[in-house]
Design a protein around this motif. Sequence first.
Motif, short mmCIF file in Angstrom:
data_model
loop_
_atom_site.label_atom_id
_atom_site.label_comp_id
_atom_site.label_asym_id
_atom_site.label_seq_id
_atom_site.Cartn_x
_atom_site.Cartn_y
_atom_site.Cartn_z
N VAL A 56 108.58 113.85 32.10
CA VAL A 56 108.66 112.68 32.97
C VAL A 56 107.25 112.12 33.13
O VAL A 56 106.33 112.83 33.55
CB VAL A 56 109.24 113.05 34.36
N VAL A 57 107.08 110.84 32.77
CA VAL A 57 105.79 110.18 32.82
C VAL A 57 105.76 109.22 34.01
O VAL A 57 106.59 108.29 34.08
CB VAL A 57 105.51 109.41 31.52
N GLY A 58 104.83 109.45 34.93
CA GLY A 58 104.68 108.59 36.09
C GLY A 58 103.31 107.95 36.14
O GLY A 58 102.44 108.25 35.31
N THR A 59 103.09 107.10 37.09
CA THR A 59 101.81 106.40 37.21
C THR A 59 100.71 107.29 37.78
O THR A 59 99.52 107.00 37.61
CB THR A 59 101.96 105.15 38.10
N LYS A 60 101.07 108.38 38.46
CA LYS A 60 100.08 109.30 39.02
C LYS A 60 99.92 110.56 38.19
O LYS A 60 98.83 111.14 38.13
CB LYS A 60 100.46 109.70 40.45
N ALA A 61 101.02 111.02 37.60
CA ALA A 61 100.97 112.28 36.86
C ALA A 61 102.18 112.37 35.94
O ALA A 61 103.12 111.56 36.01
CB ALA A 61 100.96 113.47 37.84
N MET A 62 102.13 113.35 35.06
CA MET A 62 103.24 113.63 34.16
C MET A 62 103.72 115.05 34.42
O MET A 62 102.91 115.93 34.74
CB MET A 62 102.80 113.51 32.70
N ALA A 63 105.01 115.27 34.28
CA ALA A 63 105.57 116.60 34.51
C ALA A 63 106.41 117.01 33.32
O ALA A 63 107.08 116.17 32.70
CB ALA A 63 106.41 116.63 35.79
N VAL A 64 106.37 118.29 32.99
CA VAL A 64 107.15 118.84 31.88
C VAL A 64 107.95 120.03 32.37
O VAL A 64 107.39 121.00 32.89
CB VAL A 64 106.25 119.27 30.71
N ARG A 104 97.81 115.94 35.47
CA ARG A 104 97.22 114.84 36.25
C ARG A 104 96.17 114.13 35.40
O ARG A 104 94.98 114.08 35.73
CB ARG A 104 96.67 115.36 37.57
N HIS A 105 96.62 113.60 34.26
CA HIS A 105 95.73 112.82 33.40
C HIS A 105 95.39 111.50 34.09
O HIS A 105 96.15 111.00 34.93
CB HIS A 105 96.40 112.53 32.06
N PHE A 157 90.43 107.38 29.12
CA PHE A 157 91.30 108.38 29.74
C PHE A 157 90.57 109.71 29.84
O PHE A 157 89.60 109.97 29.12
CB PHE A 157 92.60 108.56 28.95
N THR A 158 91.06 110.54 30.75
CA THR A 158 90.65 111.94 30.83
C THR A 158 91.90 112.79 30.78
O THR A 158 92.89 112.49 31.45
CB THR A 158 89.88 112.23 32.13
N ALA A 159 91.85 113.83 29.98
CA ALA A 159 92.98 114.76 29.85
C ALA A 159 92.65 116.03 30.61
O ALA A 159 91.63 116.67 30.36
CB ALA A 159 93.25 115.06 28.38
N ASN A 160 93.48 116.37 31.58
CA ASN A 160 93.25 117.54 32.41
C ASN A 160 94.22 118.66 32.04
O ASN A 160 95.31 118.42 31.51
CB ASN A 160 93.44 117.19 33.88
N GLU A 161 93.81 119.87 32.31
CA GLU A 161 94.68 121.01 32.07
C GLU A 161 95.87 120.96 33.05
O GLU A 161 95.74 120.45 34.17
CB GLU A 161 93.91 122.32 32.27
N PRO A 162 97.02 121.49 32.63
CA PRO A 162 98.19 121.43 33.53
C PRO A 162 98.05 122.38 34.70
O PRO A 162 97.38 123.42 34.62
CB PRO A 162 99.33 121.86 32.61
#
Length: 324
Positions: free
Chosen positions: A227-235, A250-251, A262-267
Motif C-alpha cells: 500500500v503506497v500512501g503520501t506519508k509512508a508505504m506498507a507491505v 517511511r521514504h 528522495f531518501t530511502a529509509n530502512e523499514p
Amino acid sequence: MKPRIAVLGCGYWGSNHIRTLKSLGALHAVADANPARAEGFAAEQDCLAIDPAELFDSSDIDAVVMALPPQFHAENAIRAVQAGKDVLVEKPIALTVPDAERAVAAARDSGRVFMVGHVLRFHPAFEQLMALIGAGELGEIKYIHSHRLGLGKFHTENDALWDLAPHDLSMILAITGEEPVEVRGEGAALLDHLSDFAHVHMRFASGVRSHLFASRLNPYRERRLTVVGTKAMAVFDDGEAWARKLAVYRHAVWQDSGHWAFTANEPSYVAVGEGLPLTRELEHFIHCINTRETPRTDGEEAIRVLRVLTAGTVVHDRRQDAAR
C-alpha cells in the motif's frame, strides 16, 4: 453458547474447516457427496456423518459451512438459509453475479447470517494494516498492488484469477472502501483454456489505482500486499516470519530545483499478534451467529468482489493462441 455447525464438502479446504471447528467446540456434523470421505472425518473428529440431502432439514444443525466447487455454492446456500440455517460460503460465492445476488437475497429474506470465506481479512497483519491506514499513518492512499504467486493448485473449473485473487480483491476493496470504476484484465492460458496467469488493473473514483498479479505457474511463492500512501508505504508479506509480516517504509520524495529527489529509509516492523486467520474467521462466524451481527465479510462484500472478478476475466481459446 456454541452453535451446532455442519461442514458440507470434505475436500482440502473443507477438511481445514472441520478440524478448526472441532478445536472451537462447534463441529456437529460433516457431509460430502462421497459418503466414505464424510464417515472417515466423522470417525476422526468424533462427530456425525450426514447425507447432504438430509443436512438441510436436520433440526440439530444451526449453521452450515460450505466448501464446495463454486458452481454449487449458490443453490446450496439458498437451500440452507431457507431451511433456517446460518451460512458461511467459501470463496468465490458463485460463478455469476446474478446467482450470488439470489443467494444473498434469500439469506436477507430468511433473516439468516450470510458470510463468505475471505479468510485474509481476518489475518492479524492485515487487521493491523487497516488500523494503520485508519489512523492516517500512511497518509492518503494512492496505489495498492498485490502479488499472489506459486505453483499449483490446478482446478478444472477455476483459473488463476478466480482461485487466487478473491482474497486480494477483498483486501483491496476493504482498504479503498469503494468499488473500482474501471477494471482491465489480462491473462495467459498455458496448460488448457483456463488462465494460469492473471493481471487485473483497477481505477477508483477517489483516484486510487491498483493492480493484482496472480499465478499458479510460478517457480517461487509470493504472498505480498503493498500500500503506497503520501506519508509512508506498507507491505504485508505473509511469506515472512511473524515479526516481519508487516513493514512500514517511511521514504521521502520531494522536488528540489525542479528535479525529484528522495531518501530511502530502512523499514520499521509493526508488532503483530500471532493468530490463525481461519480460526479467527470461524470465531467471527460463531460470534455473528450468537449476536446476529452482520459479518465483516458479508454477502454484499462478496458480490462486490465477484463483480471485479467478472470484469477482469479473460476468456481464452488455445486454438486462437496457437494460430497467432
